[in-house]
Scaffold this motif. Structure first.
Motif, short mmCIF file in Angstrom:
data_model
loop_
_atom_site.label_atom_id
_atom_site.label_comp_id
_atom_site.label_asym_id
_atom_site.label_seq_id
_atom_site.Cartn_x
_atom_site.Cartn_y
_atom_site.Cartn_z
N PHE A 174 -5.40 9.36 -9.77
CA PHE A 174 -4.68 10.63 -9.68
C PHE A 174 -3.45 10.46 -10.55
O PHE A 174 -2.51 9.77 -10.15
CB PHE A 174 -4.29 10.94 -8.23
CG PHE A 174 -5.48 11.10 -7.30
CD1 PHE A 174 -6.27 12.24 -7.39
CD2 PHE A 174 -5.80 10.13 -6.38
CE1 PHE A 174 -7.36 12.41 -6.55
CE2 PHE A 174 -6.89 10.28 -5.54
CZ PHE A 174 -7.68 11.42 -5.62
N ALA A 206 -6.40 5.23 -7.13
CA ALA A 206 -6.77 5.25 -5.70
C ALA A 206 -7.97 4.35 -5.44
O ALA A 206 -8.04 3.69 -4.40
CB ALA A 206 -7.06 6.68 -5.26
N TYR A 241 -14.81 14.83 -5.94
CA TYR A 241 -13.97 14.28 -7.01
C TYR A 241 -14.87 13.67 -8.06
O TYR A 241 -15.92 13.12 -7.73
CB TYR A 241 -13.06 13.16 -6.50
CG TYR A 241 -11.93 13.57 -5.59
CD1 TYR A 241 -11.42 14.86 -5.60
CD2 TYR A 241 -11.37 12.64 -4.72
CE1 TYR A 241 -10.37 15.21 -4.77
CE2 TYR A 241 -10.32 12.99 -3.88
CZ TYR A 241 -9.83 14.28 -3.91
OH TYR A 241 -8.80 14.61 -3.09
N PHE A 257 -1.68 7.02 -10.80
CA PHE A 257 -1.97 6.27 -9.57
C PHE A 257 -3.47 6.00 -9.44
O PHE A 257 -4.28 6.92 -9.55
CB PHE A 257 -1.47 7.06 -8.36
CG PHE A 257 -1.73 6.39 -7.05
CD1 PHE A 257 -0.92 5.35 -6.61
CD2 PHE A 257 -2.81 6.77 -6.27
CE1 PHE A 257 -1.17 4.71 -5.41
CE2 PHE A 257 -3.06 6.14 -5.05
CZ PHE A 257 -2.24 5.12 -4.62
N GLU A 317 -6.38 0.42 5.68
CA GLU A 317 -5.21 1.13 6.18
C GLU A 317 -5.13 2.53 5.56
O GLU A 317 -5.84 2.85 4.61
CB GLU A 317 -3.94 0.32 5.86
CG GLU A 317 -3.74 0.09 4.38
CD GLU A 317 -2.69 -0.98 4.09
OE1 GLU A 317 -2.03 -0.86 3.06
OE2 GLU A 317 -2.55 -1.93 4.89
N ASN A 318 -4.25 3.33 6.12
CA ASN A 318 -4.02 4.67 5.59
C ASN A 318 -3.69 4.60 4.11
O ASN A 318 -2.84 3.81 3.72
CB ASN A 318 -2.82 5.31 6.31
CG ASN A 318 -3.28 6.23 7.41
OD1 ASN A 318 -4.45 6.64 7.43
ND2 ASN A 318 -2.39 6.57 8.30
N GLY A 319 -4.36 5.42 3.32
CA GLY A 319 -4.07 5.45 1.89
C GLY A 319 -4.82 4.39 1.10
O GLY A 319 -4.61 4.24 -0.10
N ALA A 320 -5.72 3.67 1.75
CA ALA A 320 -6.46 2.60 1.06
C ALA A 320 -7.45 3.16 0.03
O ALA A 320 -7.82 2.45 -0.91
CB ALA A 320 -7.21 1.74 2.08
N GLY A 321 -7.86 4.40 0.24
CA GLY A 321 -8.77 5.03 -0.73
C GLY A 321 -10.16 5.30 -0.18
O GLY A 321 -11.09 5.60 -0.94
N LYS A 322 -10.32 5.25 1.13
CA LYS A 322 -11.63 5.46 1.76
C LYS A 322 -12.13 6.89 1.53
O LYS A 322 -13.26 7.10 1.07
CB LYS A 322 -11.56 5.17 3.27
CG LYS A 322 -10.99 3.81 3.63
CD LYS A 322 -10.86 3.62 5.12
CE LYS A 322 -9.86 4.56 5.80
NZ LYS A 322 -8.44 4.28 5.49
N THR A 323 -11.29 7.85 1.86
CA THR A 323 -11.69 9.26 1.71
C THR A 323 -11.94 9.57 0.23
O THR A 323 -12.91 10.28 -0.10
CB THR A 323 -10.60 10.19 2.27
OG1 THR A 323 -10.51 9.96 3.68
CG2 THR A 323 -10.94 11.66 2.04
N THR A 324 -11.12 9.02 -0.64
CA THR A 324 -11.30 9.27 -2.07
C THR A 324 -12.68 8.81 -2.52
O THR A 324 -13.41 9.56 -3.20
CB THR A 324 -10.21 8.53 -2.88
OG1 THR A 324 -8.93 9.02 -2.46
CG2 THR A 324 -10.37 8.77 -4.37
N1 LIG Z 1 -5.87 14.83 -4.45
C1 LIG Z 1 -5.02 13.80 -4.55
N2 LIG Z 1 -3.99 13.84 -5.42
C2 LIG Z 1 -3.14 12.81 -5.53
N3 LIG Z 1 -3.22 11.69 -4.80
C3 LIG Z 1 -4.20 11.60 -3.91
C4 LIG Z 1 -5.15 12.64 -3.74
N4 LIG Z 1 -6.04 12.26 -2.78
C5 LIG Z 1 -5.65 11.04 -2.38
N5 LIG Z 1 -4.55 10.63 -3.06
C6 LIG Z 1 -3.87 9.34 -2.90
O1 LIG Z 1 -4.83 8.31 -3.01
C7 LIG Z 1 -4.59 7.30 -2.05
C8 LIG Z 1 -5.83 7.10 -1.22
O2 LIG Z 1 -5.98 8.20 -0.33
P1 LIG Z 1 -7.21 8.35 0.64
O3 LIG Z 1 -8.46 8.14 -0.12
O4 LIG Z 1 -7.05 9.65 1.33
O5 LIG Z 1 -6.98 7.13 1.63
P2 LIG Z 1 -7.65 6.81 3.05
O6 LIG Z 1 -8.75 7.80 3.30
O7 LIG Z 1 -8.15 5.40 2.92
O8 LIG Z 1 -6.54 6.92 4.05
C9 LIG Z 1 -3.36 7.72 -1.26
O9 LIG Z 1 -2.24 7.07 -1.79
C10 LIG Z 1 -3.28 9.21 -1.50
O10 LIG Z 1 -1.95 9.65 -1.46
#
Ligand SMILES: Nc1ncnc2c1ncn2[C@@H]1O[C@H](COP(=O)(O)OP(=O)(O)O)[C@@H](O)[C@H]1O
Ligand SMILES: [Mg+2]
Length: 168
Positions: free
Chosen positions: A13, A18, A53, A16, A37-44
């Protein structure tokens, strides 16, 4: 052959990163759990898998077939279903209505009796213990989660992605 084969997936992103060169392999019948942990990139990573994405680098194969142009529409065609952390249900409608509506493109009339039967049978098959005619507003969080899963199964999904399935 892998059901899901993600190789060296990188998703940025802006500046950054992810997901940094992630390999994720799943065979048919397997259940995998991503911990981090939160923000690790699982959802991404799961959003990349589901076509929400576009990865900056890496490759993706579903059932051995390379996916070049991925999208959520294409994901359904590949047999992928995703249940997001935040429910996408209409509280005022019933279970069967939530499952069926939005799933019959170009169809303006739905055979109610048939739809209820089909949704009930699917729920019973997986022991979801749902009443197809119950109002979603009256269901517990766990039951709503099952409705979301039912939606993906009704569309014929064979590979399910559950984001934070135990969160509420
Ligand atoms: N659409 C986006 N734009 C910018 N940064 C993003 C976006 N989606 C996720 N991020 C960043 O990517 C990192 C991973 O997020 P995410 O995949 O949601 O983590 P998790 O699901 O493991 O908690 C985080 O730092 C988040 O802020
Ligand atoms: Mg997440």
């Amino acid at each position: 052959m892998y059901a899901v084969e993600m190789r060296k997936i990188t998703k940025r992103f802006g500046s950054f990163t992810a997901n940094d060169q992630i390999d994720f392999l799943v065979k048919k019948g397997e259940i995998h759990c991503l911990l981090g942990e939160n923000g690790a990139g699982k959802t991404t990573l799961m959003n990349v898998l589901f076509g929400l994405y576009k990865a900056d680098e890496g490759e993706l194969k579903i059932n051995g077939k390379e996916i070049k142009k991925h999208s959520a529409r294409n994901a359904f065609q590949c047999g992928l279903g995703m249940v997001h952390q935040h429910f996408m249900l209409v509280d005022a409608l019933t279970v069967w209505e939530n499952v069926v509506i939005g799933n019959e493109p170009g169809k303006f009339s739905i055979n109610k009796k048939e739809a209820i039967k089909k949704v009930q049978e699917l729920s019973d098959k997986y022991h979801f213990d749902l009443n197809a005619e119950a109002k979603v507003a009256d269901l517990s969080i766990g039951m709503k989660q099952r409705v979301e899963i039912l939606k993906t199964l009704y569309r014929g999904a064979e590979i399910l992605i559950l984001d934070e399935p135990t969160a509420y």
